[in-house]
Scaffold this motif. Structure first.
Motif, short mmCIF file in Angstrom:
data_model
loop_
_atom_site.label_atom_id
_atom_site.label_comp_id
_atom_site.label_asym_id
_atom_site.label_seq_id
_atom_site.Cartn_x
_atom_site.Cartn_y
_atom_site.Cartn_z
N LEU B 33 0.92 -1.15 0.02
CA LEU B 33 -0.04 -0.09 -0.06
C LEU B 33 1.03 1.46 -0.11
O LEU B 33 1.65 1.44 0.96
N LEU B 34 0.67 2.18 -0.88
CA LEU B 34 1.40 3.46 -0.91
C LEU B 34 0.40 4.64 -1.16
O LEU B 34 -0.77 4.53 -1.64
N ILE B 35 0.95 5.73 -0.71
CA ILE B 35 0.06 6.85 -0.80
C ILE B 35 0.79 7.97 -1.71
O ILE B 35 2.26 8.14 -1.55
N GLU B 36 0.12 8.49 -2.16
CA GLU B 36 0.55 9.93 -3.14
C GLU B 36 0.68 10.93 -2.38
O GLU B 36 -0.36 11.39 -2.06
N ARG B 37 2.00 11.37 -2.43
CA ARG B 37 2.05 12.37 -1.50
C ARG B 37 1.56 13.81 -2.22
O ARG B 37 1.75 14.10 -3.23
N GLY B 38 0.89 14.63 -1.21
CA GLY B 38 0.02 15.68 -1.78
C GLY B 38 0.78 17.01 -1.65
O GLY B 38 0.64 18.15 -1.92
N ILE B 39 2.05 16.84 -0.60
CA ILE B 39 2.61 18.01 -0.43
C ILE B 39 4.05 17.97 -0.46
O ILE B 39 4.42 16.78 -0.60
N GLU B 40 5.02 19.07 -0.39
CA GLU B 40 6.30 18.82 -0.65
C GLU B 40 7.03 18.24 0.81
O GLU B 40 6.26 18.67 1.48
N PRO B 41 7.98 17.75 0.83
CA PRO B 41 8.73 17.24 -0.40
C PRO B 41 8.35 16.20 -1.06
O PRO B 41 7.48 15.46 -0.35
N TYR B 42 8.92 15.92 -1.99
CA TYR B 42 8.34 14.56 -2.74
C TYR B 42 6.81 14.68 -3.33
O TYR B 42 6.22 13.58 -3.34
N ARG B 43 6.36 15.90 -3.57
CA ARG B 43 4.93 15.87 -3.82
C ARG B 43 4.73 15.03 -5.12
O ARG B 43 5.35 15.49 -6.04
N GLY B 44 3.77 14.36 -5.44
CA GLY B 44 3.49 13.37 -6.41
C GLY B 44 4.01 12.15 -6.24
O GLY B 44 3.69 11.25 -7.02
N ALA B 45 5.11 11.94 -5.46
CA ALA B 45 5.68 10.88 -5.43
C ALA B 45 4.97 9.91 -4.48
O ALA B 45 4.19 10.05 -3.71
N TRP B 46 5.40 8.62 -4.73
CA TRP B 46 4.77 7.36 -3.74
C TRP B 46 5.50 7.41 -2.66
O TRP B 46 6.73 7.39 -2.74
N ALA B 47 4.75 7.00 -1.41
CA ALA B 47 5.52 7.05 -0.18
C ALA B 47 4.66 5.85 0.58
O ALA B 47 3.62 5.56 0.31
N LEU B 48 5.46 5.27 1.48
CA LEU B 48 5.01 4.38 2.40
C LEU B 48 3.89 5.32 3.49
O LEU B 48 4.29 6.33 3.72
N PRO B 49 2.88 4.76 3.83
CA PRO B 49 1.84 5.30 4.99
C PRO B 49 2.68 5.49 6.25
O PRO B 49 3.53 4.67 6.72
N GLY B 50 2.49 6.38 6.92
CA GLY B 50 3.36 6.72 8.19
C GLY B 50 2.82 7.95 8.77
O GLY B 50 2.12 8.76 8.37
N GLY B 51 3.67 8.23 9.86
CA GLY B 51 3.12 9.52 10.66
C GLY B 51 4.05 9.61 11.78
O GLY B 51 4.71 8.50 12.09
N PHE B 52 3.85 10.68 12.35
CA PHE B 52 4.70 10.81 13.65
C PHE B 52 4.11 9.95 14.84
O PHE B 52 3.01 10.06 14.79
N MET B 53 5.21 9.66 15.75
CA MET B 53 4.53 9.00 16.75
C MET B 53 4.19 10.16 17.68
O MET B 53 4.77 11.17 17.97
N ARG B 54 3.03 9.89 18.92
CA ARG B 54 2.71 10.79 19.60
C ARG B 54 3.58 10.55 20.72
O ARG B 54 4.09 9.51 21.14
N ILE B 55 3.47 11.62 21.79
CA ILE B 55 4.65 11.67 22.81
C ILE B 55 4.37 10.66 23.75
O ILE B 55 5.36 10.07 24.52
N ASP B 56 3.20 10.13 23.84
CA ASP B 56 2.98 9.44 24.98
C ASP B 56 2.57 7.95 24.36
O ASP B 56 1.74 7.11 25.02
N GLU B 57 3.05 7.63 23.20
CA GLU B 57 2.47 6.45 22.54
C GLU B 57 3.43 5.53 22.28
O GLU B 57 4.61 5.91 21.92
N ASP B 58 3.30 4.34 22.70
CA ASP B 58 4.19 3.13 22.22
C ASP B 58 4.62 3.40 20.73
O ASP B 58 3.39 3.50 20.00
N LEU B 59 5.59 2.81 20.38
CA LEU B 59 6.10 2.80 19.02
C LEU B 59 4.84 2.05 18.26
O LEU B 59 4.42 2.07 17.13
N VAL B 60 4.66 0.71 18.94
CA VAL B 60 3.89 -0.13 17.98
C VAL B 60 2.50 0.22 17.83
O VAL B 60 1.62 -0.10 16.93
#
Lengths: 279, 279
Positions: B33-60
């Motif tokens: 599963l890939l996501i097409e990036r809507g913003i810079e950098p790499y706008r228009g490129a495909w990327a892995l889904p992901g996001g930032f870890m929240r500060i009180d959240e386990d990695l998993v």
DNA sequence: CCAAAAGTGTTCAATCTACACCCATGG
DNA sequence: CCATGGGTGTAGATTGAACACTTTTGG
């Protein structure tokens, strides 16, 4: 200028640390390097050496820097174990730690001990003290990782000096696998390994027949697959073609229960060495 | 209060992100599963889904949250691939990314696609587009990881619905290993597996003999070692005793060169399945 | 000559691998 | 009745595992 906290972010950021599980073989035992903590939290407890990643530093570079700081040794096998990021693993601040394991050859270990003012000591893996933070989990994961890799790559060589005897090599496998191996089967198997070769020289030691010396067949510390000659050849070509990328990375194990499974796992895998176990 | 950057630290901190490599088997191909990036950098490129870890959240937990956000599916096999932390991997800010790989069973994939307004699509592993950031490295590492584990654990089941035929199971192995397997040898081997068992039911499909249906022999998604019955039993006990810890973790592979070595490695290991390859 | 580690082969069992035809069904 | 995938066994090769004695040296 005088702001004690000059680094500002829109969202909270965790700290990223690197912890090292430094293995060696000493007195016929698998040992690892621990540091006695001088400050809270966990003051007086033993912990893995480690420190914070610098903001412009590669993770593996941070690990290497820590390794040099603790042991004075810069050339060692280094491999990622994985990231450990439970929210409360460090009570002070949110810290995500990326663990690496390193292997020091026995003949360099003398340098490593006491290179620093801190209390640093080798501890046998089988008699570890209570460890600070979640370092017990990290150690378990690293050990599982090591045990698995030793059967399928050349990492065993990382424990040994540039020239070694087959008996020494066997002892590496025995110590890490935690079982004794049959000498004849081991030597038969070692004879099929393409990653070691005889030097033609002998080591005359005690009052017994001198032992033939062997050395790694490939230069460079890159651990490569063992099984068949073809693959070894492929891997060798690749590894010289990409010297810079020569840190293989790996991660397994998580908590004690899982790492117990992982141990079963590693043992049950039809590793190259399984034939060698004797009763 | 109105400070746009209210989070302050004495030392600079990186951001920690979680990236997901979500695998499934679709149309007889390994896809991710890939996501097409809507913003810079790499706008228009495909990327892995992901996001930032929240500060009180386990990695998993962060990985799981991302998985639900992208696919709507919360129950899936999830395993750490490792941490990726080159300084320039994200041009905006220092980001250390912890990669996880997930496996979605084919019968749930319909839900997954188009669950979001963003451009999300399944891409065959064999025809991936250029990927943003260092995601190509992450994908390579995850694939190497997957290929290795499929031979030695029960993760193959994660691709399948609760009931499946031996042919379907064989296709999972074939697709991930990228080679065809001998049907008789495969079924002989499958007969020795303790982690699947016949349901006694049949699936009548096309104009051919109906196929016997099998199901996982152990409840829960914990992948366990395969090789021998003893070990499987041990692992099973452990896994039910530690349901909470049931995220096995693992990491291998790093850059393209290294992951090529890793591929050789996985193939050359005397995996449980090696017997099954036909010409 | 004695102690101590080095070195060396064979046999049996288990697993691996290659290989080809009949079976049950739906249309 | 035919097209389609489901289902089955055997033999030779390779690898795994168990097992004990001789050799060379230093003291």
């Amino acid at each position: 200028m005088a702001d004690p906290q000059p680094h500002r972010y829109k969202h909270p950021h965790p700290a990223v640390a690197v912890d090292l599980v430094i293995f060696t073989l000493l007195n016929g035992q698998l040992q690892l390097l621990l540091i006695e903590r001088g400050i809270e939290p966990y003051r007086g407890a033993w912990a893995l050496p480690g420190g914070f990643m610098r903001i412009d530093e590669d993770l593996v570079a941070a690990a290497q820097r820590e390794l040099v700081e603790e042991t004075g040794i810069g050339e060692a096998y280094l491999e990622q174990v994985g990231a450990f990021g439970q929210p409360k693993r460090d009570p002070r601040e949110r810290v995500v730690s990326v663990a690496y394991f390193a292997i020091l050859p026995a003949h360099k270990v003398a340098l490593a001990a006491g290179s620093d003012a801190k209390a640093v000591a080798w501890h046998p893996y089988s008699e570890l003290p209570e460890l600070a933070f979640d370092h017990a989990s990290i150690v378990a994961a690293a050990k599982a990782k090591l045990a698995e890799k030793v059967n399928r790559t050349t990492v065993a060589l990382e424990f040994l000096p540039p020239e070694f005897t087959l008996t020494e090599l066997q002892q590496v496998f025995e110590t890490i696998r935690g079982e004794t191996l049959d000498k004849r089967n081991f030597r038969k198997w070692a004879g099929t390994l393409s990653y070691i070769k005889a030097t033609g020289r002998l080591r005359r030691g005690g009052q017994h027949r001198p032992a033939a010396l062997f050395k790694p067949a490939v230069k460079g510390a890159m651990p490569i697959p063992t099984a068949s000659l073809e693959w070894t050849t492929v891997a060798t070509e690749k590894s010289s073609a990409s010297e810079a990328a020569a840190k293989a990375q790996y991660r397994r194990g998580f908590e004690d229960a899982v790492s117990a499974i992982n141990k079963a796992f590693a043992d049950s895998s039809k590793g190259v060495l399984r034939a060698l176990a004797s009763r």
